[in-house]
Design a protein around this motif. Sequence first.
Motif, mmCIF file in Angstrom:
data_model
loop_
_atom_site.group_PDB
_atom_site.id
_atom_site.type_symbol
_atom_site.label_atom_id
_atom_site.label_comp_id
_atom_site.label_asym_id
_atom_site.label_seq_id
_atom_site.Cartn_x
_atom_site.Cartn_y
_atom_site.Cartn_z
ATOM 1 N N ARG A 90 0.829 -1.201 0.000
ATOM 2 C CA ARG A 90 0.000 0.000 0.000
ATOM 3 C C ARG A 90 0.868 1.256 0.000
ATOM 4 N NH1 ARG A 90 -3.016 -3.006 4.311
ATOM 5 N NH2 ARG A 90 -5.048 -3.639 3.465
ATOM 6 N N GLU A 94 -2.614 5.664 1.230
ATOM 7 C CA GLU A 94 -3.644 4.659 1.507
ATOM 8 C C GLU A 94 -3.626 4.256 2.972
ATOM 9 O OE1 GLU A 94 -4.039 2.209 -2.704
ATOM 10 O OE2 GLU A 94 -2.341 1.801 -1.382
ATOM 11 N N GLU A 97 -5.112 6.912 5.206
ATOM 12 C CA GLU A 97 -6.560 6.931 5.136
ATOM 13 C C GLU A 97 -7.166 5.760 5.911
ATOM 14 O OE1 GLU A 97 -10.501 7.784 4.366
ATOM 15 O OE2 GLU A 97 -8.697 9.042 4.354
#
Length: 561
Positions: A90, A94, A97
């Motif tokens: 990732r 990402e 979040e």
Amino acid sequence: MHPQTFRNRSAPFIQLLALTALVVSAGCAGQGQAPIEPSKPAGRALTARTGPPAPERGIAYPVYRTLDQLTAPALVPAPPEGDGRIDSPRTEREIEELTRQAYLLPPSDAIQRQTRGSVDFALGTSFDSIDVSECCASGTLNPPDPDLAVGPEHVIATVNAGLEIYTLDGTSVFGPTPLITFFSGLPGNCTSFSFDPNALYDEEAGRFIVAADGNGASYCVAVSTTSDPLDGWLFYDFAVNVDNAFFDYPHIGVSHDAIYVGANMFGNTFTGRVFALDKDAMYAGNPASSVTQTTAATPQPLKAHGASNGTFPTSGPQYILGGEGTDFNLYSWDDPFGANDFTLVGAIDLAAAHGVSVGFPISSPQMGGDNVTGNDDRGLDFELRNGSGWMAMHVSCNPGGGTVNCIQWAEIDLDTAGVTQAGVFGTDGEYRYFPDIAVNDCGDALIGYTKSSAGSFPGVYAAGRSAADPAGTLQGEIEVKAGDTTANEPDRWGDYTSMSVSPDGKTLWYQGEYAKNLGGGGRNWGTYIASVTFNGCLPNGPMFEDGFESGDVASWDSFVP
């Protein structure tokens, strides 16, 4: 700064080659700083393929050594120390979040909150095991990554860069010694930097297996020649850097036909990959072939158990669990060295099974220091018992007082990829992380893990369930080893811990991680080993027959030693 910081590996592969040309000093005697792990490139996840593509075969050749023939490699320069961040496919955005969303999780009544009260299991033998001062590049290596194997008379404990062998009463009979010394009969990658250790006992064959990642290019494997690890060992170096990708985070499994290892592969793209190693050839000391397939992220091959009650598989496929969070894929792999039938059995949705809104792990507070990094939500293990696959991992959840890290666990139907039972275990203000699960012959399950809070140091704990308990529930929690102090440098506290079961099928063993008072201000992780038995599933059976357990004292007429 965010509660967790991760990085996405995106450096060109030529940088990886330059870095891995450097090697780490020889364990306890070495000087200088050791890496957390070598840098690895990363990309986006690939879609897992199914079906029987042409296998890629590699051959490894045996080297025989007794323990007294192992010699420490010459001291060599160490690579620069890493920054403690987790290697993830990732992107940082990402992950930021996902972490933000974790703090917004709603409370869930489906979370099991009970952590005190009577339990149907008890601690047995327990003892301190390897700590960072005894191995691991002169006390500088994070994380420890403990993994253990239990045989008829011995326990082998491994950590990141070291291992030690004990008798079942906790007496040390070999080590601690660096992994690069243990693998000294092999050339190159296995004796430059061996990390992410694996340990397993093959109950059906009566052999120990110890393995490690060799510089991201080799899988270094040692198999004992007998059930006694103080006898000889056969060593193998399997090339695993398929398409020049970096082989990372290996986890091992075993079945009737092969030793299986799954890993994440960081290259121009990211994928999971599983390898089958010809265990019969290895146990015989012959050249051994390997076959590989592509999977979802972080493949976990099934660890077969059941020789003691006749349920160890003698035919049929091996199973592999791959995925993260609440979404997993289950694969079967039949006859890897022949028909090579690799199939996606089905997708697994744990959220639908347990009904809890869970999220990405967050950092865990501890008393007196910085938060302990929660890593990520990858699967951590996969265990076979009585025809089912069992798994446990940590996720975030909200028991009502805000987001904490919780234990997510499940029993999987291997034929259908259905969830037989699943649960989430957590309490307000307490954070549980890096769990592992094992199950005895009687179907009783035990999960070990580290726990901390704003008012406690990181320590070792366990929770379990008997086969008769309501589905999806655990009994009360027990303290195995309290933390001694604040964990220093907790930005990379761990990746996994290890729960296993002895060949008797009854005694469960756990190697967990805690903050240990070692003096000074350096890294201070320690590991602790404990055995646990369930009252209704003792190694020698019930003490009395004919009604003792039911309270019928008139029927006490025999004794079982």
